[in-house]
Design an enzyme around this catalytic site. Structure first.
Site, PDB file in Angstrom:
ATOM      1  N   ASP A  54      44.619  35.442  41.079  1.00 44.51           N
ATOM      2  CA  ASP A  54      44.005  35.662  39.779  1.00 44.51           C
ATOM      3  C   ASP A  54      45.038  36.111  38.752  1.00 44.51           C
ATOM      4  OD1 ASP A  54      41.915  35.741  37.995  1.00 44.51           O
ATOM      5  OD2 ASP A  54      41.156  37.677  38.657  1.00 44.51           O
ATOM      6  N   ASN A  66      46.445  33.913  36.134  1.00 51.87           N
ATOM      7  CA  ASN A  66      47.305  32.891  35.526  1.00 51.87           C
ATOM      8  C   ASN A  66      47.091  32.782  34.021  1.00 51.87           C
ATOM      9  OD1 ASN A  66      48.381  32.245  38.021  1.00 51.87           O
ATOM     10  ND2 ASN A  66      47.036  30.483  38.343  1.00 51.87           N
ATOM     11  N   HIS A  75      49.031  28.440  35.074  1.00 51.89           N
ATOM     12  CA  HIS A  75      48.721  27.752  36.336  1.00 51.89           C
ATOM     13  C   HIS A  75      49.973  27.105  36.926  1.00 51.89           C
ATOM     14  CE1 HIS A  75      44.534  28.560  35.907  1.00 51.89           C
ATOM     15  NE2 HIS A  75      44.372  27.805  34.847  1.00 51.89           N
ATOM     16  N   THR A 108      34.017  26.388  43.518  1.00 51.24           N
ATOM     17  CA  THR A 108      32.917  25.512  43.076  1.00 51.24           C
ATOM     18  C   THR A 108      32.494  25.865  41.658  1.00 51.24           C
ATOM     19  OG1 THR A 108      31.415  27.034  44.225  1.00 51.24           O
ATOM     20  CG2 THR A 108      32.006  25.015  45.381  1.00 51.24           C
ATOM     21  N   ASN A 118      34.667  26.791  39.277  1.00 49.95           N
ATOM     22  CA  ASN A 118      35.744  26.479  38.335  1.00 49.95           C
ATOM     23  C   ASN A 118      35.518  25.193  37.544  1.00 49.95           C
ATOM     24  OD1 ASN A 118      38.474  27.854  40.352  1.00 49.95           O
ATOM     25  ND2 ASN A 118      37.183  28.816  38.809  1.00 49.95           N
ATOM     26  N   TRP A 119      34.565  24.364  37.986  1.00 48.02           N
ATOM     27  CA  TRP A 119      34.258  23.147  37.228  1.00 48.02           C
ATOM     28  C   TRP A 119      33.739  23.490  35.837  1.00 48.02           C
ATOM     29  CZ3 TRP A 119      36.252  18.934  39.133  1.00 48.02           C
ATOM     30  CH2 TRP A 119      36.381  18.769  40.518  1.00 48.02           C
ATOM     31  N   LEU A 139      35.049  39.634  45.120  1.00 49.08           N
ATOM     32  CA  LEU A 139      35.384  38.510  46.003  1.00 49.08           C
ATOM     33  C   LEU A 139      35.273  37.156  45.314  1.00 49.08           C
ATOM     34  CD1 LEU A 139      33.877  39.163  49.551  1.00 49.08           C
ATOM     35  CD2 LEU A 139      36.223  38.557  48.996  1.00 49.08           C
ATOM     36  N   SER A 140      34.408  37.058  44.321  1.00 52.75           N
ATOM     37  CA  SER A 140      34.216  35.803  43.590  1.00 52.75           C
ATOM     38  C   SER A 140      33.863  34.635  44.510  1.00 52.75           C
ATOM     39  CB  SER A 140      35.463  35.464  42.759  1.00 52.75           C
ATOM     40  OG  SER A 140      35.673  36.452  41.767  1.00 52.75           O
TER      41      SER A 140
END
Length: 242
Positions: A17, A19, A34, A63, A65-66, A195-196
């Site tokens: 985490d 970036n 990134h 899932t 991040n889209w 945890l995300s």
């Protein structure tokens, strides 16, 4: 790391985490963070392998991040090509195997091809496994495991009373890693304390290490500090000491 002998966790998982914040602090576009973060993956992979970690799982794309801006998602999908083009020879040289968990079907075909090629070219390696969590969500992984088990029950291959913790564990995407499927240590950079949706089932008794260091700045010494901190933990797994 000092000369003191440390216990090295077999499975280390990392939530990479920071970036975007790294880039923002430098008045750069998020994608620059990134890109720099990919270099950090290389550094930590080599260090983890040197220390004797058996499985290194990195949370590369969730899932959720889209939902990020299309330009950013498109850039992230191209990063595997950049990563393996420059780093694959070193992975092979260091006997590091590439693998992944998650639903690859939603990834662009080019990304799938690059990932599959890296897996094939390192299949003979017997050292550490570098495991990418791509289009991965811990909750969805549990749902998929339940569906798999339900199908076996429906087909008469499994009785409901035979469903236990081991059966569910084996049905998860990490089930292929057997006794080291559950991470001993989970590292999260950038100061966030959650945890995300990462390794939801597997993290039940993981040790957590949170650091304010942003992922692009996280180096081998930072990784060593996490390992040292891990060695100060008393892992009882719900039991008590004699």
């Amino acid at each position: 790391m000092s000369n003191q002998k440390f216990e090295i966790p077999a499975h280390v998982a990392i939530i990479m985490d920071g970036n975007g914040r790294w880039a923002k602090k430098r008045f750069m576009p998020r994608v620059a963070g990134h890109k720099r973060g990919v270099e950090t993956i290389k550094t930590i992979t080599i260090r983890a392998n040197e220390l004797g970690v058996k499985l290194l799982t990195v949370y590369a794309f969730s899932t959720e991040n889209w939902g990020r801006p299309e330009e950013e998602v498109s850039f992230l999908m191209k990063l595997p090509s950049h990563f393996f083009k420059s780093f694959l020879p070193q992975l092979v040289e260091n006997n590091i195997k590439v693998d992944f968990i998650g639903d690859a079907r939603a990834l662009p075909q080019e990304t799938q091809n690059i990932l599959n090629s890296a897996i094939e070219q390192t299949a003979h390696c017997t050292g550490m496994t570098l495991n990418f969590a791509l289009n991965y969500g811990g909750q969805q992984d549990i749902v998929d495991a339940v569906k798999l088990i339900a199908t076996s029950v429906q087909a008469g291959e499994l009785q409901p009373e035979e469903i236990d913790l081991a059966k569910i564990q084996a049905s998860l995407s990490t089930g292929k890693y057997l006794e080291i499927a559950n991470p001993d240590l989970i590292i999260r950079t950038s100061g966030e304390l959650r945890l995300s949706n990462f390794l939801t089932w597997e993290s039940a008794y993981s040790e957590f290490y949170f650091t304010d260091v942003l992922w692009p700045d996280f180096g081998a010494k930072d990784f060593d500090l996490a390992i040292e901190d891990y060695n100060h933990r008393n892992r009882r797994f719900g039991k008590i000491e004699d």
